[in-house]
Design a protein around this motif. Structure first.
Motif, PDB file in Angstrom:
ATOM      1  N   LEU A 112       7.257 -49.740  37.577  1.00 46.83           N
ATOM      2  CA  LEU A 112       6.849 -48.398  37.175  1.00 46.83           C
ATOM      3  C   LEU A 112       5.856 -47.799  38.165  1.00 46.83           C
ATOM      4  O   LEU A 112       5.948 -46.618  38.512  1.00 46.83           O
ATOM      5  CB  LEU A 112       6.250 -48.438  35.763  1.00 46.83           C
ATOM      6  CG  LEU A 112       7.276 -48.728  34.656  1.00 46.83           C
ATOM      7  CD1 LEU A 112       6.569 -49.071  33.354  1.00 46.83           C
ATOM      8  CD2 LEU A 112       8.203 -47.543  34.455  1.00 46.83           C
ATOM      9  N   HIS A 113       4.905 -48.615  38.620  1.00 41.03           N
ATOM     10  CA  HIS A 113       3.947 -48.099  39.603  1.00 41.03           C
ATOM     11  C   HIS A 113       4.660 -47.665  40.877  1.00 41.03           C
ATOM     12  O   HIS A 113       4.300 -46.653  41.491  1.00 41.03           O
ATOM     13  CB  HIS A 113       2.872 -49.149  39.910  1.00 41.03           C
ATOM     14  CG  HIS A 113       1.773 -49.162  38.883  1.00 41.03           C
ATOM     15  ND1 HIS A 113       0.867 -48.132  38.755  1.00 41.03           N
ATOM     16  CD2 HIS A 113       1.453 -50.061  37.931  1.00 41.03           C
ATOM     17  CE1 HIS A 113       0.033 -48.410  37.767  1.00 41.03           C
ATOM     18  NE2 HIS A 113       0.365 -49.570  37.245  1.00 41.03           N
ATOM     19  N   GLU A 114       5.688 -48.402  41.280  1.00 38.96           N
ATOM     20  CA  GLU A 114       6.467 -48.016  42.462  1.00 38.96           C
ATOM     21  C   GLU A 114       7.165 -46.691  42.256  1.00 38.96           C
ATOM     22  O   GLU A 114       7.164 -45.818  43.127  1.00 38.96           O
ATOM     23  CB  GLU A 114       7.514 -49.100  42.766  1.00 38.96           C
ATOM     24  CG  GLU A 114       7.023 -50.151  43.741  1.00 38.96           C
ATOM     25  CD  GLU A 114       8.047 -51.260  43.929  1.00 38.96           C
ATOM     26  OE1 GLU A 114       7.627 -52.347  44.319  1.00 38.96           O
ATOM     27  OE2 GLU A 114       9.246 -51.025  43.660  1.00 38.96           O
ATOM     28  N   GLN A 115       7.770 -46.536  41.082  1.00 43.63           N
ATOM     29  CA  GLN A 115       8.463 -45.271  40.796  1.00 43.63           C
ATOM     30  C   GLN A 115       7.495 -44.086  40.810  1.00 43.63           C
ATOM     31  O   GLN A 115       7.824 -43.011  41.294  1.00 43.63           O
ATOM     32  CB  GLN A 115       9.124 -45.331  39.418  1.00 43.63           C
ATOM     33  CG  GLN A 115      10.331 -46.234  39.334  1.00 43.63           C
ATOM     34  CD  GLN A 115      11.027 -46.025  37.999  1.00 43.63           C
ATOM     35  OE1 GLN A 115      11.434 -44.928  37.664  1.00 43.63           O
ATOM     36  NE2 GLN A 115      11.142 -47.092  37.228  1.00 43.63           N
ATOM     37  N   ILE A 116       6.291 -44.299  40.258  1.00 42.73           N
ATOM     38  CA  ILE A 116       5.317 -43.211  40.208  1.00 42.73           C
ATOM     39  C   ILE A 116       4.875 -42.829  41.623  1.00 42.73           C
ATOM     40  O   ILE A 116       4.786 -41.655  41.960  1.00 42.73           O
ATOM     41  CB  ILE A 116       4.119 -43.594  39.322  1.00 42.73           C
ATOM     42  CG1 ILE A 116       4.577 -43.688  37.863  1.00 42.73           C
ATOM     43  CG2 ILE A 116       2.979 -42.587  39.461  1.00 42.73           C
ATOM     44  CD1 ILE A 116       3.599 -44.371  36.947  1.00 42.73           C
ATOM     45  N   GLU A 117       4.616 -43.841  42.452  1.00 48.20           N
ATOM     46  CA  GLU A 117       4.215 -43.540  43.832  1.00 48.20           C
ATOM     47  C   GLU A 117       5.279 -42.737  44.560  1.00 48.20           C
ATOM     48  O   GLU A 117       4.984 -41.831  45.337  1.00 48.20           O
ATOM     49  CB  GLU A 117       3.944 -44.840  44.591  1.00 48.20           C
ATOM     50  CG  GLU A 117       2.494 -45.271  44.535  1.00 48.20           C
ATOM     51  CD  GLU A 117       2.277 -46.590  45.251  1.00 48.20           C
ATOM     52  OE1 GLU A 117       2.920 -46.797  46.300  1.00 48.20           O
ATOM     53  OE2 GLU A 117       1.481 -47.395  44.754  1.00 48.20           O
ATOM     54  N   ASN A 118       6.543 -43.094  44.316  1.00 48.20           N
ATOM     55  CA  ASN A 118       7.629 -42.413  45.016  1.00 48.20           C
ATOM     56  C   ASN A 118       7.933 -41.034  44.464  1.00 48.20           C
ATOM     57  O   ASN A 118       8.280 -40.116  45.205  1.00 48.20           O
ATOM     58  CB  ASN A 118       8.912 -43.261  44.942  1.00 48.20           C
ATOM     59  CG  ASN A 118       8.769 -44.564  45.708  1.00 48.20           C
ATOM     60  OD1 ASN A 118       7.972 -44.658  46.636  1.00 48.20           O
ATOM     61  ND2 ASN A 118       9.520 -45.565  45.306  1.00 48.20           N
ATOM     62  N   ARG A 119       7.833 -40.873  43.167  1.00 43.08           N
ATOM     63  CA  ARG A 119       8.318 -39.638  42.546  1.00 43.08           C
ATOM     64  C   ARG A 119       7.221 -38.706  42.065  1.00 43.08           C
ATOM     65  O   ARG A 119       7.411 -37.501  41.999  1.00 43.08           O
ATOM     66  CB  ARG A 119       9.233 -39.984  41.367  1.00 43.08           C
ATOM     67  CG  ARG A 119      10.501 -40.697  41.789  1.00 43.08           C
ATOM     68  CD  ARG A 119      11.263 -41.234  40.598  1.00 43.08           C
ATOM     69  NE  ARG A 119      11.585 -40.182  39.630  1.00 43.08           N
ATOM     70  CZ  ARG A 119      12.071 -40.431  38.414  1.00 43.08           C
ATOM     71  NH1 ARG A 119      12.272 -41.676  38.023  1.00 43.08           N
ATOM     72  NH2 ARG A 119      12.333 -39.448  37.595  1.00 43.08           N
ATOM     73  N   PHE A 120       6.077 -39.252  41.655  1.00 41.44           N
ATOM     74  CA  PHE A 120       5.035 -38.415  41.038  1.00 41.44           C
ATOM     75  C   PHE A 120       3.696 -38.703  41.707  1.00 41.44           C
ATOM     76  O   PHE A 120       2.754 -39.172  41.074  1.00 41.44           O
ATOM     77  CB  PHE A 120       4.950 -38.693  39.536  1.00 41.44           C
ATOM     78  CG  PHE A 120       6.263 -38.637  38.822  1.00 41.44           C
ATOM     79  CD1 PHE A 120       7.061 -37.499  38.885  1.00 41.44           C
ATOM     80  CD2 PHE A 120       6.720 -39.718  38.085  1.00 41.44           C
ATOM     81  CE1 PHE A 120       8.286 -37.443  38.220  1.00 41.44           C
ATOM     82  CE2 PHE A 120       7.939 -39.669  37.422  1.00 41.44           C
ATOM     83  CZ  PHE A 120       8.724 -38.533  37.488  1.00 41.44           C
ATOM     84  N   GLU A 121       3.625 -38.410  42.964  1.00 41.49           N
ATOM     85  CA  GLU A 121       2.430 -38.737  43.730  1.00 41.49           C
ATOM     86  C   GLU A 121       1.192 -38.095  43.114  1.00 41.49           C
ATOM     87  O   GLU A 121       1.217 -36.916  42.736  1.00 41.49           O
ATOM     88  CB  GLU A 121       2.607 -38.244  45.170  1.00 41.49           C
ATOM     89  CG  GLU A 121       1.684 -38.939  46.139  1.00 41.49           C
ATOM     90  CD  GLU A 121       1.697 -38.272  47.496  1.00 41.49           C
ATOM     91  OE1 GLU A 121       2.654 -37.545  47.791  1.00 41.49           O
ATOM     92  OE2 GLU A 121       0.721 -38.482  48.230  1.00 41.49           O
ATOM     93  N   GLY A 122       0.132 -38.846  43.036  1.00 38.26           N
ATOM     94  CA  GLY A 122      -1.114 -38.315  42.501  1.00 38.26           C
ATOM     95  C   GLY A 122      -1.221 -38.406  40.991  1.00 38.26           C
ATOM     96  O   GLY A 122      -2.252 -38.078  40.421  1.00 38.26           O
ATOM     97  N   GLU A 123      -0.138 -38.856  40.345  1.00 42.21           N
ATOM     98  CA  GLU A 123      -0.199 -39.005  38.893  1.00 42.21           C
ATOM     99  C   GLU A 123      -0.408 -40.477  38.545  1.00 42.21           C
ATOM    100  O   GLU A 123      -0.251 -41.365  39.381  1.00 42.21           O
ATOM    101  CB  GLU A 123       1.073 -38.447  38.253  1.00 42.21           C
ATOM    102  CG  GLU A 123       1.235 -36.964  38.573  1.00 42.21           C
ATOM    103  CD  GLU A 123       2.332 -36.284  37.775  1.00 42.21           C
ATOM    104  OE1 GLU A 123       2.643 -36.735  36.664  1.00 42.21           O
ATOM    105  OE2 GLU A 123       2.876 -35.297  38.275  1.00 42.21           O
TER     106      GLU A 123
END
Ligand SMILES: [Zn+2]
Length: 218
Positions: A112-123
């Protein structure tokens, strides 16, 4: 060893973003436990996009489903009150799913952390949600364990949705870190560009907020 350059990064100091509370552009939904004198450490704001996503994903299945709530942790610039904004939802992939429970593993969180870094930067992960098919809205002992273990920040919340009777609530820590597993809170539905509400949870009540001039909630 020449060429080997080791840098030690300073520890991440996690701070809320300073913003104005979007309450004026939101609709307030109270649970039966709001205004009981409880003091949740954050207010929860949910975008319509995220609400609809949760409603679609929390379909009427007898298997528990869940995932993480992604968005921002903020502090109101005027009042100092803290709030979170749920903008996206990511389903948990590496869960062990059974008919009665959902769990997280370290692999789930890494993914999940990987997905957030890739798709929702800063969130960041502001909490999690899962369904309780035909069970009602509460945190089990195991849910409370998961919350403490994987979502330990005071401002991280747990949303439980019962899709068959269409009821739901946010479990939010109170001052001192207390987490009541039976009493849940409502939230603010962010309007976006206005229009009718999309909220269908039967146990929450729409509260008229002051149209202007200050802090409608608390
Ligand atoms: Zn549960």
């Amino acid at each position: 060893m020449p060429g080997l350059n080791i840098r030690i990064a300073p520890p991440d100091i996690v701070k809320p973003e300073i913003l104005a509370t979007p309450a004026a552009d939101s609709k307030r939904w109270d649970s039966p436990y709001d205004n009981f004198g409880l003091q949740p450490v954050v207010s929860v704001f949910v975008t319509r996009q995220a609400y609809i996503w949760i409603s679609v994903h929390a379909c009427k299945a007898d298997v528990e489903v869940g995932g993480v709530l992604v968005g921002h942790w903020c502090e109101d610039e005027a009042t100092g009150g803290q709030f979170i904004v749920v903008r996206h939802v990511l389903p948990a992939r590496h869960t062990r799913q059974g008919s009665v429970y959902l769990t997280f593993t370290q692999d789930t969180l890494i993914d999940l952390h990987e997905q957030i870094e890739n798709r929702f930067e800063g969130e960041r992960i502001v909490g999690w949600f899962h369904t309780h098919p035909r069970m009602g809205v509460f945190l089990s002992h195991y849910d409370t364990f998961l919350h403490g273990n994987f979502f330990p920040e005071p401002w991280q919340v747990a949303l439980v949705v019962e899709p068959f009777s269409s009821v739901a609530g946010f479990f939010i820590r109170q001052q001192g870190g207390v987490l009541d597993p039976t009493r849940y809170f409502g939230f603010y539905e962010m309007n976006g560009n206005g229009g009718p509400s999309v909220v269908r949870w039967q146990n929450l009540q729409r509260i008229e907020t002051e149209p202007e001039g200050g802090t409608p909630h608390e």
